[in-house]
Design an enzyme around this catalytic site. Structure first.
Site, PDB file in Angstrom:
ATOM      1  N   LYS A 121      -8.527   5.246 -19.771  1.00 20.66           N
ATOM      2  CA  LYS A 121      -8.883   5.743 -21.095  1.00 20.66           C
ATOM      3  C   LYS A 121      -7.674   5.678 -22.042  1.00 20.66           C
ATOM      4  CE  LYS A 121     -12.869   6.700 -19.124  1.00 20.66           C
ATOM      5  NZ  LYS A 121     -12.638   6.502 -17.693  1.00 20.66           N
TER       6      LYS A 121
ATOM      7  N   ASP B 191      -7.975  18.026 -15.125  1.00 19.23           N
ATOM      8  CA  ASP B 191      -8.193  16.652 -15.578  1.00 19.23           C
ATOM      9  C   ASP B 191      -7.786  16.591 -17.048  1.00 19.23           C
ATOM     10  OD1 ASP B 191      -9.236  14.242 -16.589  1.00 19.23           O
ATOM     11  OD2 ASP B 191     -10.904  14.253 -15.180  1.00 19.23           O
TER      12      ASP B 191
ATOM     13  N   TYR C 168     -17.065  15.349 -16.025  1.00 23.86           N
ATOM     14  CA  TYR C 168     -17.547  13.971 -15.997  1.00 23.86           C
ATOM     15  C   TYR C 168     -18.645  13.812 -14.942  1.00 23.86           C
ATOM     16  CZ  TYR C 168     -17.354   9.002 -14.710  1.00 23.86           C
ATOM     17  OH  TYR C 168     -17.668   7.714 -14.378  1.00 23.86           O
TER      18      TYR C 168
ATOM     19  N   ARG D  96       0.831  -1.200   0.000  1.00 23.06           N
ATOM     20  CA  ARG D  96       0.000   0.000   0.000  1.00 23.06           C
ATOM     21  C   ARG D  96       0.866   1.249   0.000  1.00 23.06           C
ATOM     22  NH1 ARG D  96      -1.370   2.314   4.489  1.00 23.06           N
ATOM     23  NH2 ARG D  96      -1.579   0.358   5.660  1.00 23.06           N
TER      24      ARG D  96
END
Length: 380
Positions: A194, A169, A97, A45
């Site tokens: 994407k 973004d 978005y 982690r």
């Protein structure tokens, strides 16, 4: 090193132990420590060699100080917003978005953050929205789904003058087309599922920071919140990024041809594409971007049903997401932006008839033929 070479050889691209030209997938939750507190890796982690490789690569590609990989784009965005505290105010672009809107409206507001939604193409609107408790400006450019272009450099300058963070973004463009940090932005986020991944086979998010102080904050939050990208997905993402240049050239070439086709199609009422010379954002897109991308949104003329049009397509795939090898098409009003109340969505220009097309890398003749046969069957 040029960008296309950097995609292949940037970051950590070779295993130092074996010389393997593909970074190993380190499927380990924990690591042996020779002495307490001296290990580079302790727990996955907190840090994993495979994740580190893709984090270093995106930092280099975006010209940032550090990169951070997350389990999804939403996880990346949520972690960035976790830098802020109850009572802080953030200015957000009005065309984002739907998942980001859902996060803001249903989660972050409940946690005490406040937001003002503005058209970030309007610098005066941004400036007038700044309050004493404003801490950041968050925007997409190109936006999702209307592909509006905001002046990154001007917004970053405005943010810095007001002592605010600027967050962009960069999913729709990718670092192949634009590098917001070079234009003064503090933080860049990606839905790496994407264009960066490019193969519809992983979910991932990335954050790139400009300053070490911000890097330290994101690193702490990445570890504290724990929404990290797993080793398998980290490896898949780095592999996908190696072909970004090849794919983007084909994506953009196809998109330009499809735009020209749609521009002549009598059943199309309006087209949203940064490369349209009649688009009011065209000059800025040409100045700010290295190409116009491969996303095209368009509205059918009144009386034509977008669902009927999509149902008749045979090559282009009905699906959410974008930036993949295959061409993907969807209706934002009932799919990606369904979380936005209709009155707000319409007010921001996302009509019920809007169709969003992510142009893939198939043979362009097949894509044009597919669109043509569907239009031919579409009746008022």
């Amino acid at each position: 090193m040029k960008f296309n070479t950097q995609l292949i050889h940037g970051g950590i691209s070779i295993d130092s132990e074996t010389g393997a030209v593909s970074v190993p997938i380190h499927m380990a939750s924990t690591f042996k420590q020779a002495k307490i507190g001296e290990a580079k890796y302790e727990y996955s982690r907190s840090g994993n060699p495979t994740r580190e490789a893709v984090e270093n690569l995106i930092a280099e590609l975006e010209h940032g100080t550090a990169g951070f990989a997350f389990a999804s784009g939403s996880a990346a965005i949520s972690t960035v917003f976790s830098m802020f505290s109850s009572g802080d105010h953030i200015i957000v672009g009005n065309d984002v978005y739907g998942g980001t809107f859902r996060l803001i409206d249903n989660v972050l507001k409940r946690m005490g953050l406040t937001f003002t939604i503005v058209d970030t193409r309007d610098l005066s609107a941004i400036e007038q929205s700044i309050q004493d408790n404003t801490v950041a400006i968050y925007l997409e450019t190109p936006t999702n789904p209307l592909l509006r272009i905001s002046d990154i450099s001007a917004i970053a300058s405005l943010a810095h003058r007001a002592n605010l963070l600027s967050i962009v973004d960069n999913t729709f463009a990718s670092p192949y087309i634009q590098k917001p940090i070079d234009l003064g932005v503090d933080i860049v986020v990606h839905s790496a599922s994407k264009y960066l991944g490019g193969h519809s086979d992983l979910i991932a998010g990335l954050v790139v920071t400009k300053a070490e102080e911000i890097s330290d904050k994101i690193k702490f939050l990445q570890n504290a919140i724990g929404a990290i990208l797993a080793p398998q997905e980290s490896w898949l993402l780095q592999r996908g990024m190696k072909t970004l240049g090849l794919r983007m050239r084909s994506h953009q070439s196809n998109a330009q041809i499809i735009f020209e086709y749609l521009n002549k199609q009598e059943k199309v009422g309006k087209i949203y594409f940064p490369g349209d010379p009649n688009n009011p954002d065209f000059a800025l897109a040409k100045k700010q971007m290295n190409g116009f991308g491969a996303m095209i949104s368009f509205e059918l003329k009144p009386g034509l049903n977008p669902e009927s049009f999509i149902d008749k397509l045979k090559v282009i795939t009905l699906a959410e997401s974008l930036g993949a090898l295959e061409s993907l098409i969807e209706i934002p009003a009932i799919m990606t932006h369904g979380a936005i109340p209709r009155d707000i969505r319409i007010a921001h220009g996302i009509q019920d008839e809007l169709i969003r097309l992510s142009v893939g890398v198939e043979d362009i003749e097949d894509l044009i033929e597919d669109l043509e046969q569907s239009f031919n069957q579409l009746n008022y």
